[in-house]
Scaffold this motif. Structure first.
Motif, PDB file in Angstrom:
ATOM      1  N   PHE A 169      17.513 -42.818 -99.139  1.00  0.00           N
ATOM      2  CA  PHE A 169      18.795 -42.338 -98.618  1.00  0.00           C
ATOM      3  C   PHE A 169      19.976 -43.195 -99.067  1.00  0.00           C
ATOM      4  O   PHE A 169      21.108 -42.697 -99.145  1.00  0.00           O
ATOM      5  CB  PHE A 169      18.731 -42.188 -97.099  1.00  0.00           C
ATOM      6  N   VAL A 199      17.878 -37.351 -90.470  1.00  0.00           N
ATOM      7  CA  VAL A 199      17.526 -38.433 -91.395  1.00  0.00           C
ATOM      8  C   VAL A 199      16.668 -39.484 -90.684  1.00  0.00           C
ATOM      9  O   VAL A 199      15.489 -39.648 -90.983  1.00  0.00           O
ATOM     10  CB  VAL A 199      18.798 -39.075 -91.995  1.00  0.00           C
ATOM     11  N   PHE A 217      24.328 -38.536 -94.329  1.00  0.00           N
ATOM     12  CA  PHE A 217      23.535 -39.645 -94.869  1.00  0.00           C
ATOM     13  C   PHE A 217      24.082 -40.984 -94.377  1.00  0.00           C
ATOM     14  O   PHE A 217      23.318 -41.895 -94.051  1.00  0.00           O
ATOM     15  CB  PHE A 217      23.556 -39.622 -96.399  1.00  0.00           C
ATOM     16  N   SER A 263      16.621 -35.965-101.866  1.00  0.00           N
ATOM     17  CA  SER A 263      17.578 -36.293-100.800  1.00  0.00           C
ATOM     18  C   SER A 263      18.973 -35.763-101.121  1.00  0.00           C
ATOM     19  O   SER A 263      19.441 -34.822-100.486  1.00  0.00           O
ATOM     20  CB  SER A 263      17.622 -37.810-100.576  1.00  0.00           C
TER      21      SER A 263
END
Length: 314
Positions: free
Chosen positions: A47, A81, A191, A231
């Motif tokens: 990430f 996430v 993110f 991602s």
């Protein structure tokens, strides 16, 4: 107008399918990386790479309109996430991978319930539920093929919470899309909050990133695949699909993740397909089609919100 909407939905289906194909391959890539990295290290690196890539592609700041929207972004980062991947990885250490594969696939059911209760969608009907049962039966066949399957309350419970976390994330993404935030910059913001929510975990996870391990070609290739493709690119494309199809219809494609994983294992790891896994793939695909046909329709207000003025924004 109807033709344009139909075309938009068709593109949404194709993008959702492509996204799921990539996510189905990530299990193989993660399996390779687990030889040198812990699950938390993989989560952090993929990430970080994804967030950096999105900044490079679109360095412009996202103008968040109010505190409520900022809270939605923070909750999306926490649920989609940090919590989803952390709960799934913890579940894998406590129960069989086959259990996790089946339980996490319950996410579309949770998504439909949340959309009904929170967003005013129609109540999930008989066809949707029948498709869900058929798909889960197929996924159970795939997961059970060549592996053990037994209940483990702690691990199975964490896997169920992971499925619920992804359902919450899908609903939040739909709400943010309805407010006119573009897919790319919205994903970058999500993110960011996901990484922030990981910070309290890092001191407890014994993170130790050794340069000689990081620079191994096989690790570099798999980390780039997870960070840039699975991602950065795929979370943006998932947001796009939710915008075009709605949270429930997009979530249905999760049924295909085990199918893609099996096919990838055959192609890459030269594993053999069994009769049970073959039947499971057919059932999972059938369940997807039945659930898609019977998926709850969005309420009129939600339909209007699904195509906000800022849809073309990045």
């Amino acid at each position: 107008m109807n033709g344009t909407r139909a075309s938009g939905r068709a593109v949404g289906h194709l993008v959702a399918l492509a996204t799921i194909v990539v996510w189905g391959v990530t299990f193989i890539s993660t399996k390779v990386l687990l030889a040198d990295f812990t699950p938390v290290e993989i989560l952090l690196l993929r990430f970080l790479l994804g967030w950096a890539a999105l900044w490079l592609v679109c360095p412009h700041a996202l103008a968040v309109r109010n505190r409520r929207d900022e809270l939605l972004f923070a909750l999306a980062g926490l649920s989609g996430v940090t919590l989803y991947f952390l709960l799934e990885n913890m579940a894998l250490t406590l129960t069989f991978a086959s259990n996790v594969g089946v339980i996490v696939a319950v996410a579309p059911f949770f998504t439909a319930l949340l959309a009904w209760r929170l967003l005013g969608d129609a109540r999930p009907g008989g066809a949707f539920m029948a498709g869900f049962v058929v798909a889960i039966t197929g996924i159970a066949c795939i997961s059970r093929s060549g592996s053990e399957f037994a209940l483990n309350p702690a691990g199975d419970g964490l896997a169920l919470l992971a499925a619920l976390s992804w359902a919450v994330y899908s609903i939040l993404v739909r709400m943010l899309a309805a407010r006119g935030y573009g897919s790319l910059r919205a994903t970058r913001r999500i993110f960011f909050y996901g990484l922030v929510c990981m910070l309290p975990i890092l001191p407890l996870a014994d993170v130790s990133l050794r340069p000689e391990v990081l620079l191994r070609p096989v690790n570099v290739a798999n980390l780039l695949f997870l960070g840039l493709c699975a991602s950065a690119l795929c979370f943006v494309s998932w947001t796009f699909s939710v915008r075009r199809l709605g949270a429930v219809r997009a979530a249905l494609y999760i049924y295909l993740v085990p199918v893609v994983t099996v096919l990838t294992s055959i192609a890459v790891l030269h594993e053999r397909v069994t009769c049970l896994s073959g039947a499971g793939m057919v059932l999972a695909l059938t369940g997807l089609l039945v659930s898609e046909w019977g998926a709850p329709r969005r309420a009129q207000k939600a339909q209007r919100d699904a195509a906000p003025p800022g849809e073309g924004q990045t």
